[in-house]
Write a protein that holds these residues in place. Structure first.
Motif, PDB file in Angstrom:
ATOM      1  N   ALA A 115       2.596  -0.469  -4.915  1.00  0.00           N
ATOM      2  CA  ALA A 115       2.112   0.682  -4.151  1.00  0.00           C
ATOM      3  C   ALA A 115       1.877   1.890  -5.062  1.00  0.00           C
ATOM      4  O   ALA A 115       0.853   2.580  -4.948  1.00  0.00           O
ATOM      5  CB  ALA A 115       3.103   1.028  -3.048  1.00  0.00           C
ATOM      6  N   LEU A 116       2.815   2.147  -5.971  1.00  0.00           N
ATOM      7  CA  LEU A 116       2.656   3.256  -6.913  1.00  0.00           C
ATOM      8  C   LEU A 116       1.450   3.050  -7.820  1.00  0.00           C
ATOM      9  O   LEU A 116       0.678   3.983  -8.081  1.00  0.00           O
ATOM     10  CB  LEU A 116       3.924   3.408  -7.754  1.00  0.00           C
ATOM     11  N   MET A 117       1.273   1.821  -8.300  1.00  0.00           N
ATOM     12  CA  MET A 117       0.158   1.509  -9.190  1.00  0.00           C
ATOM     13  C   MET A 117      -1.181   1.698  -8.483  1.00  0.00           C
ATOM     14  O   MET A 117      -2.113   2.313  -9.028  1.00  0.00           O
ATOM     15  CB  MET A 117       0.286   0.078  -9.699  1.00  0.00           C
ATOM     16  N   GLU A 118      -1.289   1.183  -7.251  1.00  0.00           N
ATOM     17  CA  GLU A 118      -2.545   1.284  -6.518  1.00  0.00           C
ATOM     18  C   GLU A 118      -2.868   2.732  -6.172  1.00  0.00           C
ATOM     19  O   GLU A 118      -4.039   3.139  -6.191  1.00  0.00           O
ATOM     20  CB  GLU A 118      -2.491   0.436  -5.250  1.00  0.00           C
ATOM     21  N   ALA A 119      -1.839   3.520  -5.860  1.00  0.00           N
ATOM     22  CA  ALA A 119      -2.077   4.935  -5.556  1.00  0.00           C
ATOM     23  C   ALA A 119      -2.662   5.660  -6.763  1.00  0.00           C
ATOM     24  O   ALA A 119      -3.575   6.489  -6.631  1.00  0.00           O
ATOM     25  CB  ALA A 119      -0.776   5.594  -5.113  1.00  0.00           C
ATOM     26  N   ALA A 120      -2.146   5.350  -7.943  1.00  0.00           N
ATOM     27  CA  ALA A 120      -2.645   5.995  -9.155  1.00  0.00           C
ATOM     28  C   ALA A 120      -4.058   5.517  -9.493  1.00  0.00           C
ATOM     29  O   ALA A 120      -4.934   6.325  -9.840  1.00  0.00           O
ATOM     30  CB  ALA A 120      -1.693   5.719 -10.320  1.00  0.00           C
ATOM     31  N   GLU A 121      -4.285   4.187  -9.388  1.00  0.00           N
ATOM     32  CA  GLU A 121      -5.579   3.634  -9.793  1.00  0.00           C
ATOM     33  C   GLU A 121      -6.687   3.946  -8.797  1.00  0.00           C
ATOM     34  O   GLU A 121      -7.811   4.276  -9.181  1.00  0.00           O
ATOM     35  CB  GLU A 121      -5.456   2.123  -9.971  1.00  0.00           C
ATOM     36  N   LEU A 125       4.425   7.939   0.076  1.00  0.00           N
ATOM     37  CA  LEU A 125       4.509   8.404  -1.307  1.00  0.00           C
ATOM     38  C   LEU A 125       4.334   9.922  -1.312  1.00  0.00           C
ATOM     39  O   LEU A 125       3.259  10.430  -0.955  1.00  0.00           O
ATOM     40  CB  LEU A 125       3.431   7.721  -2.153  1.00  0.00           C
ATOM     41  N   ARG A 126       5.387  10.622  -1.672  1.00  0.00           N
ATOM     42  CA  ARG A 126       5.316  12.086  -1.740  1.00  0.00           C
ATOM     43  C   ARG A 126       4.512  12.482  -2.973  1.00  0.00           C
ATOM     44  O   ARG A 126       4.855  12.114  -4.102  1.00  0.00           O
ATOM     45  CB  ARG A 126       6.724  12.685  -1.798  1.00  0.00           C
ATOM     46  N   GLY A 172       3.199  10.355  -7.732  1.00  0.00           N
ATOM     47  CA  GLY A 172       4.271  10.806  -6.847  1.00  0.00           C
ATOM     48  C   GLY A 172       5.433   9.846  -6.856  1.00  0.00           C
ATOM     49  O   GLY A 172       5.593   9.044  -7.786  1.00  0.00           O
ATOM     50  N   ALA A 173       6.252   9.909  -5.810  1.00  0.00           N
ATOM     51  CA  ALA A 173       7.440   9.071  -5.703  1.00  0.00           C
ATOM     52  C   ALA A 173       7.535   8.499  -4.293  1.00  0.00           C
ATOM     53  O   ALA A 173       7.195   9.180  -3.309  1.00  0.00           O
ATOM     54  CB  ALA A 173       8.703   9.868  -6.016  1.00  0.00           C
ATOM     55  N   ILE A 174       7.979   7.253  -4.200  1.00  0.00           N
ATOM     56  CA  ILE A 174       8.167   6.609  -2.908  1.00  0.00           C
ATOM     57  C   ILE A 174       9.287   7.312  -2.150  1.00  0.00           C
ATOM     58  O   ILE A 174      10.364   7.555  -2.687  1.00  0.00           O
ATOM     59  CB  ILE A 174       8.507   5.118  -3.070  1.00  0.00           C
ATOM     60  N   GLU A 175       9.030   7.651  -0.899  1.00  0.00           N
ATOM     61  CA  GLU A 175      10.044   8.256  -0.036  1.00  0.00           C
ATOM     62  C   GLU A 175      10.912   7.136   0.537  1.00  0.00           C
ATOM     63  O   GLU A 175      10.409   6.251   1.237  1.00  0.00           O
ATOM     64  CB  GLU A 175       9.355   9.022   1.097  1.00  0.00           C
ATOM     65  N   GLY A 198       0.825  -1.208   0.000  1.00  0.00           N
ATOM     66  CA  GLY A 198       0.000   0.000   0.000  1.00  0.00           C
ATOM     67  C   GLY A 198       0.852   1.247   0.000  1.00  0.00           C
ATOM     68  O   GLY A 198       2.059   1.212   0.281  1.00  0.00           O
ATOM     69  N   ALA A 199       0.222   2.362  -0.334  1.00  0.00           N
ATOM     70  CA  ALA A 199       0.901   3.656  -0.349  1.00  0.00           C
ATOM     71  C   ALA A 199       0.233   4.585   0.650  1.00  0.00           C
ATOM     72  O   ALA A 199      -0.995   4.559   0.826  1.00  0.00           O
ATOM     73  CB  ALA A 199       0.846   4.276  -1.742  1.00  0.00           C
ATOM     74  N   LEU A 200       1.049   5.374   1.327  1.00  0.00           N
ATOM     75  CA  LEU A 200       0.542   6.465   2.156  1.00  0.00           C
ATOM     76  C   LEU A 200       0.887   7.767   1.444  1.00  0.00           C
ATOM     77  O   LEU A 200       1.966   8.328   1.656  1.00  0.00           O
ATOM     78  CB  LEU A 200       1.161   6.429   3.552  1.00  0.00           C
ATOM     79  N   PRO A 201      -0.002   8.269   0.566  1.00  0.00           N
ATOM     80  CA  PRO A 201       0.284   9.517  -0.132  1.00  0.00           C
ATOM     81  C   PRO A 201       0.286  10.680   0.854  1.00  0.00           C
ATOM     82  O   PRO A 201      -0.630  10.810   1.675  1.00  0.00           O
ATOM     83  CB  PRO A 201      -0.870   9.636  -1.139  1.00  0.00           C
ATOM     84  N   PHE A 202       1.299  11.536   0.784  1.00  0.00           N
ATOM     85  CA  PHE A 202       1.377  12.656   1.728  1.00  0.00           C
ATOM     86  C   PHE A 202       1.853  13.910   1.015  1.00  0.00           C
ATOM     87  O   PHE A 202       2.517  13.867  -0.021  1.00  0.00           O
ATOM     88  CB  PHE A 202       2.309  12.320   2.899  1.00  0.00           C
ATOM     89  N   LEU A 203       1.492  15.043   1.592  1.00  0.00           N
ATOM     90  CA  LEU A 203       1.936  16.341   1.112  1.00  0.00           C
ATOM     91  C   LEU A 203       1.881  17.308   2.278  1.00  0.00           C
ATOM     92  O   LEU A 203       1.253  17.020   3.310  1.00  0.00           O
ATOM     93  CB  LEU A 203       1.078  16.840  -0.051  1.00  0.00           C
TER      94      LEU A 203
END
Length: 289
Positions: free
Chosen positions: A207-213, A242-243, A219-222, A166-171
């Motif tokens: 993780a990147l794929m699931e974040a987009a879908e 994921l930044r 973004g990019a994995i930190e 999984g991804a934790l998208p953050f900003l």
């Protein structure tokens, strides 16, 4: 030297305790990778009381290893730089029917992994040998069980539905940490974008794929802040921060899921799975603008 006369090592997963293995004994080892790519590994190693920095280089079929003794103080200075790229284990040196047997019992993120290495005096002896019952699957030729791969990528990926990425998208907004949540497939819970592991894809790629879908996040994995947790449904999830570079207005699952961008405290209040919330909290504590 004739290859048939050279020594041979074979490696196995440990199925049960071999004779002579006593818990609480053995030699502690710590190995952390400062850098690792296709041609070179730079690591620090603590084997019992001996500390060293190691450089391993691979060029075609030629492998070279350079070792430099360092002090305990130097090791302790470098060790924090290897977070999430390290292995910690206890090594047991045993004998089985006169053959040297080495058992590695891993700790931390790699527990309960246990590997056994047995060494034969000749290659022929290793090929006609009867495997004892305490040894499981052979991993001698498996790249995903090498020290470098275990340290940098974690345990080998099972593709049986029991593990997810999984991804934790953050900003950051006005220097305050915000994260992106999406609704579950049922629509009644707030979660992070996640999915089953895929053959020929790394956990980071999933993780990147699931974040987009699922969340429309690009973004990019930190690096260096991966965590894992056992979800309430029993599945193991590896979570990667994921930044966020962009939040898309249209994405593949936009019609099926809702998306929220919330300050971290508000986001944690929305996540019902306690293990997932704890994993998010640990990652969030290490993120910076």
């Amino acid at each position: 030297m004739n290859p048939s006369d050279s020594t041979l090592e074979r490696r196995f997963l440990l199925a049960s305790d071999p004779p002579g293995l006593e818990k609480g004994r053995g030699r502690s080892m710590q190995q952390g990778y400062l850098a690792s790519d296709r041609g070179r590994d730079i690591l620090v190693n603590k084997d019992g009381w001996r500390c060293e920095q190691i450089v391993r280089e691979r060029r075609r079929r030629v492998h070279t290893t350079t070792r430099l003794a360092i002090s305990h103080a130097q090791f302790e200075t470098l060790w924090p730089l290897t977070e999430k790229c390290r292995i910690i284990l206890t090594r047991h040196a045993l004998k089985w029917k006169g053959l040297p047997l080495m058992v590695d019992v891993y700790a931390g993120d790699h527990a309960p992994l246990r590997l056994a290495t047995i060494r034969f005096a000749t290659r022929t002896a290793g090929e006609i040998w009867d495997k004892p019952s305490f040894l499981g699957e052979e991993i001698t030729m498996r790249e995903d069980y090498t020290a470098a791969h275990l340290a940098t990528h974690g345990l080998p990926i099972p593709h049986d539905g029991t593990c997810q990425a999984g991804a934790l998208p953050f900003l950051f907004k006005k220097r305050e940490l915000h994260v992106v949540l999406v609704t579950s497939s049922s629509g009644n819970r707030w979660i992070v974008p996640k999915g089953q592991l895929e053959p020929r894809m790394t956990r980071q790629e999933v993780a990147l794929m699931e974040a987009a879908e699922e969340a429309g996040v690009v973004g990019a994995i930190e690096p260096g802040h991966r965590h894992h947790c056992r979800l309430e449904d029993g599945r193991l999830m590896h979570l990667y921060p994921l930044r966020v570079f962009a939040l898309l207005k249209h994405w593949p699952e936009a019609a099926a899921r809702k998306r929220l961008v919330l300050p971290i405290r508000e986001a944690l209040a929305e996540v019902e799975d306690k293990a997932l919330a704890g994993c998010i909290r640990r990652i969030a504590a290490r993120l910076s603008a």
